[in-house]
Scaffold this motif. Structure first.
Motif, mmCIF file in Angstrom:
data_model
loop_
_atom_site.group_PDB
_atom_site.id
_atom_site.type_symbol
_atom_site.label_atom_id
_atom_site.label_comp_id
_atom_site.label_asym_id
_atom_site.label_seq_id
_atom_site.Cartn_x
_atom_site.Cartn_y
_atom_site.Cartn_z
ATOM 1 N N UNK A 13 0.847 -1.187 0.000
ATOM 2 C CA UNK A 13 0.000 0.000 0.000
ATOM 3 C C UNK A 13 0.879 1.231 0.000
ATOM 4 N N UNK A 14 0.746 2.058 -1.005
ATOM 5 C CA UNK A 14 1.543 3.274 -1.097
ATOM 6 C C UNK A 14 0.749 4.386 -0.427
ATOM 7 N N UNK A 15 1.077 4.659 0.805
ATOM 8 C CA UNK A 15 0.431 5.742 1.534
ATOM 9 C C UNK A 15 1.413 6.263 2.569
ATOM 10 N N UNK A 72 7.747 9.883 -3.329
ATOM 11 C CA UNK A 72 6.676 10.740 -3.861
ATOM 12 C C UNK A 72 5.611 9.839 -4.471
ATOM 13 N N UNK A 73 4.364 10.128 -4.158
ATOM 14 C CA UNK A 73 3.241 9.400 -4.741
ATOM 15 C C UNK A 73 2.245 10.418 -5.294
ATOM 16 N N UNK A 74 1.682 10.140 -6.476
ATOM 17 C CA UNK A 74 0.702 11.012 -7.125
ATOM 18 C C UNK A 74 -0.649 10.304 -7.124
ATOM 19 N N UNK A 83 -3.011 5.036 -6.357
ATOM 20 C CA UNK A 83 -1.815 5.768 -6.766
ATOM 21 C C UNK A 83 -1.612 5.711 -8.277
ATOM 22 N N UNK A 84 -1.282 6.853 -8.887
ATOM 23 C CA UNK A 84 -1.064 6.923 -10.331
ATOM 24 C C UNK A 84 0.415 7.030 -10.690
ATOM 25 N N UNK A 112 -3.116 15.017 -6.045
ATOM 26 C CA UNK A 112 -2.403 15.124 -4.779
ATOM 27 C C UNK A 112 -0.961 14.668 -5.003
ATOM 28 N N UNK A 113 -0.020 15.447 -4.496
ATOM 29 C CA UNK A 113 1.392 15.078 -4.509
ATOM 30 C C UNK A 113 1.774 14.815 -3.059
#
Length: 153
Positions: A13-15, A72-74, A83-84, A112-113
């Motif tokens: 999970x990318x958070x 960094x997650x977009x 996440x994109x 969101x960045x």
């Protein structure tokens, strides 16, 4: 003889991993001319919202004087759980493990960045700069009016 096979599905999970845990920081205006950039200052676990235009290519990178690993997650603001774009471990800002990615949104809208660090420092005193630079824009469609005259007897 029976064999028991156990499979584990690992989902990454990318958070945000830090105590700020996806805390909103501010709205930022995106660069509008090629070569122009915008600087955002973050604490780990915070995100900013930016309106990004369809087809444009943005270079999003982090930098800090502190020695820690940034991530960094977009996300599209309409779908904050998906996440994109994601970047980790780019060496381009001193000897630190920073992040850099090129992002081209398929749709115009608010994105969101999110900035994070690994491992997370509990005192949250690390500040990072995230730079968003407009690299290119889509070629415009040029319409050339053409008139054809047909002479027929």
């Amino acid at each position: 003889m029976r064999f028991l096979i156990i499979c584990f599905l690992s989902v990454y999970f990318v958070s945000a991993q830090c105590p700020n845990d996806n805390a909103f920081y501010n709205n930022v205006t995106a660069p509008s001319e090629i070569g122009e950039s915008v600087q955002i200052y973050f604490y780990p676990g915070e995100y900013s919202t930016m309106y990004l235009s369809e087809g444009n290519v943005y270079k999003i990178s982090s930098c800090s004087d502190e020695e820690f690993d940034s991530q960094i997650t977009i996300y599209n603001s309409a779908y904050p759980d998906v996440p994109l774009g994601y970047s980790d471990d780019y060496y381009g800002c001193g000897n630190n493990k920073q992040s850099k990615l090129y992002f081209s949104p398929l749709l115009s809208g608010n994105y969101h960045i999110l900035l994070d660090e690994f491992p997370c420092d509990a005192n949250q005193d690390n500040i990072m700069t995230v730079s968003v630079e407009l690299i290119s824009t889509p070629n415009p469609i040029i319409t050339i009016p053409v008139v054809v005259h047909v002479l027929y007897n």
